[in-house]
Write a protein that holds these residues in place. Structure first.
Motif, PDB file in Angstrom:
ATOM      1  N   GLN A   1       0.798  -1.218   0.000  1.00  6.55           N
ATOM      2  CA  GLN A   1       0.000   0.000   0.000  1.00  6.55           C
ATOM      3  C   GLN A   1       0.835   1.274   0.000  1.00  6.55           C
ATOM      4  O   GLN A   1       0.484   2.231  -0.673  1.00  6.55           O
ATOM      5  CB  GLN A   1      -0.895   0.047   1.254  1.00  6.55           C
ATOM      6  CG  GLN A   1      -1.883  -1.069   1.382  1.00  6.55           C
ATOM      7  CD  GLN A   1      -2.717  -0.895   2.634  1.00  6.55           C
ATOM      8  OE1 GLN A   1      -3.508   0.049   2.739  1.00  6.55           O
ATOM      9  NE2 GLN A   1      -2.550  -1.790   3.592  1.00  6.55           N
ATOM     10  N   ARG A   2       1.922   1.283   0.781  1.00  8.18           N
ATOM     11  CA  ARG A   2       2.612   2.541   1.076  1.00  8.18           C
ATOM     12  C   ARG A   2       4.104   2.406   0.776  1.00  8.18           C
ATOM     13  O   ARG A   2       4.768   1.495   1.276  1.00  8.18           O
ATOM     14  CB  ARG A   2       2.388   2.920   2.547  1.00  8.18           C
ATOM     15  CG  ARG A   2       0.910   3.067   2.899  1.00  8.18           C
ATOM     16  CD  ARG A   2       0.703   3.209   4.408  1.00  8.18           C
ATOM     17  NE  ARG A   2       1.281   4.439   4.928  1.00  8.18           N
ATOM     18  CZ  ARG A   2       0.706   5.630   4.838  1.00  8.18           C
ATOM     19  NH1 ARG A   2      -0.473   5.762   4.225  1.00  8.18           N
ATOM     20  NH2 ARG A   2       1.278   6.698   5.352  1.00  8.18           N
ATOM     21  N   ILE A   3       4.622   3.329  -0.034  1.00  6.30           N
ATOM     22  CA  ILE A   3       6.026   3.296  -0.445  1.00  6.30           C
ATOM     23  C   ILE A   3       6.681   4.634  -0.119  1.00  6.30           C
ATOM     24  O   ILE A   3       6.139   5.694  -0.449  1.00  6.30           O
ATOM     25  CB  ILE A   3       6.166   3.032  -1.959  1.00  6.30           C
ATOM     26  CG1 ILE A   3       5.338   1.817  -2.387  1.00  6.30           C
ATOM     27  CG2 ILE A   3       7.627   2.829  -2.332  1.00  6.30           C
ATOM     28  CD1 ILE A   3       5.269   1.643  -3.893  1.00  6.30           C
TER      29      ILE A   3
ATOM     30  N   GLY B   1       1.938  -5.236  -9.143  1.00  6.27           N
ATOM     31  CA  GLY B   1       0.868  -5.881  -9.888  1.00  6.27           C
ATOM     32  C   GLY B   1       0.507  -5.148 -11.163  1.00  6.27           C
ATOM     33  O   GLY B   1      -0.651  -5.129 -11.583  1.00  6.27           O
ATOM     34  N   LYS B   2       1.535  -4.556 -11.820  1.00  8.44           N
ATOM     35  CA  LYS B   2       1.317  -3.785 -13.043  1.00  8.44           C
ATOM     36  C   LYS B   2       2.199  -4.310 -14.184  1.00  8.44           C
ATOM     37  O   LYS B   2       2.930  -3.525 -14.820  1.00  8.44           O
ATOM     38  CB  LYS B   2       1.632  -2.307 -12.789  1.00  8.44           C
ATOM     39  CG  LYS B   2       0.748  -1.635 -11.754  1.00  8.44           C
ATOM     40  CD  LYS B   2      -0.594  -1.248 -12.347  1.00  8.44           C
ATOM     41  CE  LYS B   2      -1.409  -0.415 -11.375  1.00  8.44           C
ATOM     42  NZ  LYS B   2      -2.671   0.062 -11.973  1.00  8.44           N
ATOM     43  N   PRO B   3       2.168  -5.589 -14.480  1.00  8.24           N
ATOM     44  CA  PRO B   3       3.073  -6.117 -15.516  1.00  8.24           C
ATOM     45  C   PRO B   3       2.809  -5.557 -16.902  1.00  8.24           C
ATOM     46  O   PRO B   3       3.744  -5.321 -17.670  1.00  8.24           O
ATOM     47  CB  PRO B   3       2.814  -7.627 -15.458  1.00  8.24           C
ATOM     48  CG  PRO B   3       1.439  -7.766 -14.879  1.00  8.24           C
ATOM     49  CD  PRO B   3       1.312  -6.642 -13.897  1.00  8.24           C
ATOM     50  N   GLN B   4       1.538  -5.336 -17.246  1.00 10.75           N
ATOM     51  CA  GLN B   4       1.229  -4.816 -18.581  1.00 10.75           C
ATOM     52  C   GLN B   4       1.695  -3.378 -18.731  1.00 10.75           C
ATOM     53  O   GLN B   4       2.283  -3.009 -19.753  1.00 10.75           O
ATOM     54  CB  GLN B   4      -0.275  -4.906 -18.844  1.00 10.75           C
ATOM     55  CG  GLN B   4      -0.669  -4.462 -20.251  1.00 10.75           C
ATOM     56  CD  GLN B   4      -2.147  -4.687 -20.542  1.00 10.75           C
ATOM     57  OE1 GLN B   4      -2.843  -5.393 -19.819  1.00 10.75           O
ATOM     58  NE2 GLN B   4      -2.624  -4.091 -21.618  1.00 10.75           N
TER      59      GLN B   4
ATOM     60  N   ILE C   1       9.389   6.435 -12.052  1.00 11.39           N
ATOM     61  CA  ILE C   1       8.986   5.157 -12.645  1.00 11.39           C
ATOM     62  C   ILE C   1       7.734   4.614 -11.969  1.00 11.39           C
ATOM     63  O   ILE C   1       6.812   4.127 -12.636  1.00 11.39           O
ATOM     64  CB  ILE C   1      10.150   4.148 -12.561  1.00 11.39           C
ATOM     65  CG1 ILE C   1      11.273   4.578 -13.522  1.00 11.39           C
ATOM     66  CG2 ILE C   1       9.672   2.731 -12.906  1.00 11.39           C
ATOM     67  CD1 ILE C   1      12.549   3.782 -13.394  1.00 11.39           C
ATOM     68  N   ILE C   2       7.664   4.718 -10.661  1.00 12.33           N
ATOM     69  CA  ILE C   2       6.471   4.257  -9.943  1.00 12.33           C
ATOM     70  C   ILE C   2       5.249   5.048 -10.384  1.00 12.33           C
ATOM     71  O   ILE C   2       4.170   4.479 -10.593  1.00 12.33           O
ATOM     72  CB  ILE C   2       6.693   4.361  -8.424  1.00 12.33           C
ATOM     73  CG1 ILE C   2       7.757   3.350  -7.989  1.00 12.33           C
ATOM     74  CG2 ILE C   2       5.390   4.121  -7.657  1.00 12.33           C
ATOM     75  CD1 ILE C   2       8.234   3.510  -6.559  1.00 12.33           C
ATOM     76  N   CYS C   3       5.407   6.344 -10.565  1.00 16.56           N
ATOM     77  CA  CYS C   3       4.293   7.166 -11.066  1.00 16.56           C
ATOM     78  C   CYS C   3       3.917   6.763 -12.486  1.00 16.56           C
ATOM     79  O   CYS C   3       2.735   6.711 -12.837  1.00 16.56           O
ATOM     80  CB  CYS C   3       4.670   8.644 -11.018  1.00 16.56           C
ATOM     81  SG  CYS C   3       4.769   9.334  -9.351  1.00 16.56           S
TER      82      CYS C   3
ATOM     83  N   CYS D   1       1.067   4.227 -10.117  1.00 18.08           N
ATOM     84  CA  CYS D   1       0.980   3.974  -8.678  1.00 18.08           C
ATOM     85  C   CYS D   1       1.530   5.132  -7.856  1.00 18.08           C
ATOM     86  O   CYS D   1       2.017   4.933  -6.738  1.00 18.08           O
ATOM     87  CB  CYS D   1       1.716   2.685  -8.335  1.00 18.08           C
ATOM     88  SG  CYS D   1       0.953   1.211  -9.054  1.00 18.08           S
ATOM     89  N   GLY D   2       1.434   6.345  -8.400  1.00 13.06           N
ATOM     90  CA  GLY D   2       1.918   7.504  -7.658  1.00 13.06           C
ATOM     91  C   GLY D   2       1.214   7.715  -6.342  1.00 13.06           C
ATOM     92  O   GLY D   2       1.802   8.237  -5.383  1.00 13.06           O
TER      93      GLY D   2
END
Length: 355
Positions: free
Chosen positions: A47-49, A153-156, A59-61, A65-66
């Protein structure tokens, strides 16, 4: 760095079980190996990074998943609006504020290659997994995208981002690899300090986790774009050459990193041209081929490493081989990247001259 295990810190640990309003990222528990060769066990339902440096945060954004980023170092220095308002966990990724990190109850901390070992280990004692990552070079970026795609959980989405880098790089290298050596201009890459440059090849850099072999992203992009680094191999990774050396070697072109107060700041075309004109006005360089032909180019520092270095490569290719890349618009490629992965519009100037 002095760390006191006070009652206050113990109370902060209790926040690790606080239920937050964020929706969890649905992922299975897994183990990955980070850039330092460390085995890191990632918990499910992330949940929290907390992210200590800007490139991994970008990259996360880009993976969508920002909202899961709950803290960063120096948030106001980030170019993404969604990061600028995040809580701060200190002013240094090397020595971040441990108590502030714990206050945010993260499920994962993305640290720097040079983050102090003691901080990493104390987070692990608190059962907070830590990934150490730099994400400067294309190889590092590709690795991190794949790993975070699995973790979040964002492979695509991760594959889409990887394809953007791969396709853009292939577009350029597919043409320049057919050039003869005589067709490749000799370039002097100048950093923000006059006559400081990047050498060819890898150099050993000592991190808290051991030796890290590093090659300049700017040098890598120059090679892809069909240029030759005129300084060649040097004992230092970022040597400072003398003006006399530069005059004697008489490069065909200069590419200089603009001096920008904040490396992610949006600047005007006028600002970039002022920096270019200041370079052209150096009296000691007035007789060189590059300055006489005005083959002097200025690049925004944000395009020299990290995710946006692929845009820097587009500028290098366009500047060094304008006929070969007459159909390439670095600005359009940049806009595509910004809108597709970060949902923001192109603004300001990122190179001079522009097209």
């Amino acid at each position: 760095m002095r760390i006191h295990y006070s009652i206050h810190l113990k109370l902060l640990l209790a926040l690790l079980v606080v239920i937050t309003s964020l929706s969890p990222v649905k992922s299975a528990a897994l183990t990955i190996e980070d850039e330092m060769g460390r085995k890191v066990h990632i918990k499910p339902a992330l949940q929290r990074i907390v992210v200590l440096t800007s490139y991994p945060a970008e990259i996360i954004c880009a993976l969508g998943c920002g909202e899961n980023i709950v803290g960063v170092c120096k948030p106001k220095r980030h170019f993404l609006p969604e990061i600028q308002g995040k809580p701060s966990v200190g002013n240094s990724a090397v020595t971040p504020n441990l108590e502030k990190i714990v206050e945010l109850a993260p499920d994962l901390v993305v640290a720097y290659q040079w983050t102090h070992k003691d901080i990493v280990r104390q987070l692990e004692v608190l059962d907070i997994p830590v990934i150490c990552s730099g994400t400067w070079t294309l190889k590092q970026i590709d690795r991190f995208i794949k790993q975070m795609g699995r973790i979040l959980g964002k492979p695509q989405r991760a594959e889409e981002l990887r394809c953007f880098f791969t396709d853009t790089t292939r577009l350029i290298h597919g043409r320049t690899q057919r050039l003869a050596v005589s067709q490749k201009p000799r370039v002097f890459l100048e950093g923000t300090t006059p006559y400081q440059t990047s050498a060819v090849g890898q150099n050993a850099m000592q991190t808290p986790w051991g030796t890290f072999m590093f090659e300049s992203p700017m040098q890598q992009q120059l090679e892809i774009a069909g240029g030759i680094n005129c300084v060649g191999s040097q004992p230092a990774k970022a040597p400072t050459m003398s003006p006399e050396w530069v005059i004697e070697n008489n490069p065909d072109a200069f590419i200089k990193i603009a001096v920008v107060e904040i490396d992610g700041a949006v600047v005007s075309a006028e600002f970039m041209h002022q920096q270019r004109n200041a370079f052209l006005a150096r009296p000691e360089l007035s007789r060189l081929k590059a300055t006489q032909r005005k083959s002097v180019f200025v690049i925004h520092p944000r395009l020299c490493a990290g995710p946006m270095q692929v845009i820097g490569g587009c500028y290098y290719a366009k500047w060094l081989h304008p006929e070969l890349f007459s159909d390439l618009s670095p600005m359009r490629v940049h806009q595509k990247m910004l809108s597709q992965f970060w949902g923001i519009d192109y603004a300001g100037a990122w190179g001079a001259p522009l097209f």
